[in-house]
Write a protein that holds these residues in place. Sequence first.
Motif, PDB file in Angstrom:
ATOM      1  N   VAL A 256       0.859  -1.184   0.000  1.00  0.00           N
ATOM      2  CA  VAL A 256       0.000   0.000   0.000  1.00  0.00           C
ATOM      3  C   VAL A 256       0.896   1.235   0.000  1.00  0.00           C
ATOM      4  O   VAL A 256       1.694   1.416   0.911  1.00  0.00           O
ATOM      5  N   ASN A 257       0.762   2.061  -1.028  1.00  0.00           N
ATOM      6  CA  ASN A 257       1.590   3.267  -1.191  1.00  0.00           C
ATOM      7  C   ASN A 257       3.086   2.958  -1.003  1.00  0.00           C
ATOM      8  O   ASN A 257       3.799   3.644  -0.271  1.00  0.00           O
ATOM      9  N   GLU A 258       3.537   1.889  -1.626  1.00  0.00           N
ATOM     10  CA  GLU A 258       4.924   1.420  -1.596  1.00  0.00           C
ATOM     11  C   GLU A 258       5.419   1.069  -0.192  1.00  0.00           C
ATOM     12  O   GLU A 258       6.616   1.099   0.085  1.00  0.00           O
ATOM     13  N   ARG A 259       4.471   0.737   0.706  1.00  0.00           N
ATOM     14  CA  ARG A 259       4.813   0.234   2.039  1.00  0.00           C
ATOM     15  C   ARG A 259       4.065  -1.073   2.258  1.00  0.00           C
ATOM     16  O   ARG A 259       3.046  -1.329   1.629  1.00  0.00           O
ATOM     17  N   ASP A 260       4.577  -1.884   3.158  1.00  0.00           N
ATOM     18  CA  ASP A 260       3.934  -3.153   3.472  1.00  0.00           C
ATOM     19  C   ASP A 260       2.582  -2.890   4.148  1.00  0.00           C
ATOM     20  O   ASP A 260       2.399  -1.866   4.806  1.00  0.00           O
ATOM     21  N   LEU A 261       1.633  -3.817   3.977  1.00  0.00           N
ATOM     22  CA  LEU A 261       0.292  -3.666   4.560  1.00  0.00           C
ATOM     23  C   LEU A 261       0.357  -3.445   6.073  1.00  0.00           C
ATOM     24  O   LEU A 261      -0.321  -2.566   6.609  1.00  0.00           O
ATOM     25  N   ALA A 262       1.193  -4.225   6.760  1.00  0.00           N
ATOM     26  CA  ALA A 262       1.278  -4.158   8.228  1.00  0.00           C
ATOM     27  C   ALA A 262       1.844  -2.825   8.712  1.00  0.00           C
ATOM     28  O   ALA A 262       1.487  -2.355   9.800  1.00  0.00           O
ATOM     29  N   THR A 263       2.711  -2.190   7.927  1.00  0.00           N
ATOM     30  CA  THR A 263       3.253  -0.890   8.349  1.00  0.00           C
ATOM     31  C   THR A 263       2.292   0.242   8.006  1.00  0.00           C
ATOM     32  O   THR A 263       2.218   1.227   8.734  1.00  0.00           O
ATOM     33  N   TYR A 264       1.547   0.115   6.903  1.00  0.00           N
ATOM     34  CA  TYR A 264       0.595   1.171   6.518  1.00  0.00           C
ATOM     35  C   TYR A 264      -0.641   1.151   7.410  1.00  0.00           C
ATOM     36  O   TYR A 264      -1.134   2.191   7.838  1.00  0.00           O
ATOM     37  N   PHE A 265      -1.182  -0.061   7.666  1.00  0.00           N
ATOM     38  CA  PHE A 265      -2.322  -0.221   8.565  1.00  0.00           C
ATOM     39  C   PHE A 265      -1.851  -0.973   9.812  1.00  0.00           C
ATOM     40  O   PHE A 265      -1.839  -2.196   9.845  1.00  0.00           O
ATOM     41  N   PRO A 266      -1.442  -0.240  10.869  1.00  0.00           N
ATOM     42  CA  PRO A 266      -0.858  -0.908  12.033  1.00  0.00           C
ATOM     43  C   PRO A 266      -1.846  -1.748  12.843  1.00  0.00           C
ATOM     44  O   PRO A 266      -1.446  -2.702  13.481  1.00  0.00           O
ATOM     45  N   THR A 267      -3.148  -1.418  12.800  1.00  0.00           N
ATOM     46  CA  THR A 267      -4.104  -2.169  13.623  1.00  0.00           C
ATOM     47  C   THR A 267      -4.608  -3.408  12.890  1.00  0.00           C
ATOM     48  O   THR A 267      -4.759  -3.410  11.670  1.00  0.00           O
ATOM     49  N   GLU A 268      -4.888  -4.424  13.677  1.00  0.00           N
ATOM     50  CA  GLU A 268      -5.362  -5.716  13.157  1.00  0.00           C
ATOM     51  C   GLU A 268      -6.724  -5.569  12.473  1.00  0.00           C
ATOM     52  O   GLU A 268      -6.998  -6.214  11.467  1.00  0.00           O
ATOM     53  N   VAL A 269      -7.569  -4.687  13.005  1.00  0.00           N
ATOM     54  CA  VAL A 269      -8.921  -4.478  12.469  1.00  0.00           C
ATOM     55  C   VAL A 269      -8.861  -3.975  11.027  1.00  0.00           C
ATOM     56  O   VAL A 269      -9.560  -4.485  10.149  1.00  0.00           O
ATOM     57  N   LEU A 270      -8.008  -2.978  10.779  1.00  0.00           N
ATOM     58  CA  LEU A 270      -7.894  -2.413   9.431  1.00  0.00           C
ATOM     59  C   LEU A 270      -7.305  -3.425   8.456  1.00  0.00           C
ATOM     60  O   LEU A 270      -7.722  -3.503   7.294  1.00  0.00           O
ATOM     61  N   GLN A 271      -6.332  -4.214   8.909  1.00  0.00           N
ATOM     62  CA  GLN A 271      -5.755  -5.256   8.055  1.00  0.00           C
ATOM     63  C   GLN A 271      -6.811  -6.301   7.700  1.00  0.00           C
ATOM     64  O   GLN A 271      -6.861  -6.776   6.565  1.00  0.00           O
ATOM     65  N   THR A 272      -7.673  -6.625   8.660  1.00  0.00           N
ATOM     66  CA  THR A 272      -8.750  -7.588   8.430  1.00  0.00           C
ATOM     67  C   THR A 272      -9.736  -7.046   7.401  1.00  0.00           C
ATOM     68  O   THR A 272     -10.169  -7.780   6.511  1.00  0.00           O
ATOM     69  N   ILE A 273     -10.085  -5.750   7.507  1.00  0.00           N
ATOM     70  CA  ILE A 273     -11.008  -5.120   6.551  1.00  0.00           C
ATOM     71  C   ILE A 273     -10.452  -5.244   5.139  1.00  0.00           C
ATOM     72  O   ILE A 273     -11.174  -5.609   4.206  1.00  0.00           O
TER      73      ILE A 273
END
Length: 128
Positions: free
Chosen positions: A28-45
């Motif tokens: 996401v925007n040339e960053r890993d998903l886990a670094t761009y969306f730090p919370t578990e909820v957003l990663q799940t979405i």
Amino acid sequence: MDMINTIGRRKTSVARLYMQDGSGKITVNERDLATYFPTEVLQTIVKQPLSTIEVVGNYDLNINVDGGGIKGQAEAIRMAIARALVEADADNRPELKKEGFLTRDPRMVERKKYGRRKARRRFQFSKR
């Protein structure tokens, strides 16, 4: 499979997605998903459409997202992924449609009106 390009929107967020066969890397925007969306909820979405049709780890996703807040961006990405999965295989459509991932959420922030403090909130009334 060649590259699939889709777009997803939510509030004022716009997500452009490029999907191709791969190992399941999400950028996401040339960053890993886990670094761009730090919370578990957003990663799940973000991963909801992939887990619904059980193809987690089958596609590489490159996403450019712009505007809005972090939750709106996550939901815009979710819509873009769902649209891409339908484009990849039309048999996925009923399942994703049932979950509501293909429906554009039309709710937007109401504009502020003049003579008011917010969109609907009036200034405090003083009798004396």
